[in-house]
Design a protein around this motif. Structure first.
Motif, short mmCIF file in Angstrom:
data_model
loop_
_atom_site.label_atom_id
_atom_site.label_comp_id
_atom_site.label_asym_id
_atom_site.label_seq_id
_atom_site.Cartn_x
_atom_site.Cartn_y
_atom_site.Cartn_z
N PHE A 175 -5.45 -0.40 -4.81
CA PHE A 175 -5.89 -0.22 -3.43
C PHE A 175 -7.17 0.60 -3.34
CE2 PHE A 175 -1.62 -1.72 -2.37
CZ PHE A 175 -1.97 -2.66 -1.40
N ARG A 193 0.83 -1.21 0.00
CA ARG A 193 0.00 0.00 0.00
C ARG A 193 0.86 1.25 0.00
NH1 ARG A 193 -5.47 1.63 1.50
NH2 ARG A 193 -6.09 -0.55 1.75
N TYR A 247 -0.49 1.02 -8.31
CA TYR A 247 -0.80 0.51 -6.97
C TYR A 247 -2.00 1.25 -6.39
CZ TYR A 247 3.52 -2.25 -6.61
OH TYR A 247 4.51 -3.18 -6.79
#
Length: 199
Positions: free
Chosen positions: A124, A111, A120
């Motif tokens: 997330f 994260r 990413y």
């Protein structure tokens, strides 16, 4: 988990090897070689499908999300309050096994990549929306059948997800006992959500 028809067998095996390697090494010490060591086929197959470690990990996050289903997380035959406890236990278990804790730590390390990597961040964002929507579904069902009080479902789901996520982060990044955070979630559910007359 449901079968994933969007990926071929080799790609699924790579995702499973990535899971094992993440649990074993965490993000910081994860290498393509570490993934290859968990993969039954040749390392060249990894490079045939993915050029870099980031590509593998982004594909891995996408794979996890594609496997997640609210139907897998809860039993629709249970009452909404039982389903809510199931979700709390899923994301914030009282005593998580070591593998669960190690995997959560690796996910939080991943994260942190979202701070500078849009790919990413996209994955997330999907994670948080899926968890939020799972809570919304259960809360809305409980309001509809009278198990829960009349509440702002979206706002309550956001509060629960934020509390659970914060507690998970504290569990893997500090030496603090996060029992109080779990108890706060339990207290919120019992005192603010469960309709009068229900245990």
């Amino acid at each position: 988990m449901s079968a994933d028809t969007a990926r071929n067998e080799t790609q699924i095996e790579i995702m499973e090897a990535t899971y094992r390697a993440l649990c074993e090494h965490g993000y910081a010490d994860l290498t393509i070689q570490a993934i290859a060591d968990e993969f039954d086929k040749s390392k060249s197959l990894l490079y045939y499908h993915y050029d870099t470690k980031d590509e593998i990990l982004i594909a891995f996050l996408s794979y996890l999300l594609d496997q997640f289903s609210i139907e897998d997380a809860i039993d629709r035959d249970e009452s909404p309050d039982e389903q809510l406890w199931t979700l709390v236990d899923e994301f914030l278990p009282e005593s998580p096994p070591d593998e669960h804790r190690e995997f959560q730590l690796a996910l939080f390390e991943l994260r942190s990549r979202a701070l500078s990597k849009a790919a990413y961040r996209e994955q997330f964002t999907r994670v948080d929306r899926l968890i939020h929507d799972a809570f919304v579904d259960v809360l809305a069902a409980g309001v509809d059948d009278g198990s829960f009080r009349e509440i702002g479902v979206e706002e309550t789901a956001t509060l629960l997800v934020s509390t659970v996520t914060g507690a998970m982060l504290r569990r893997v990044t500090t030496d603090d006992d996060v029992t109080a955070a779990r108890e706060a979630v339990v207290d919120l559910v019992e005192s603010r959500l469960i309709a009068d007359g229900d245990d």
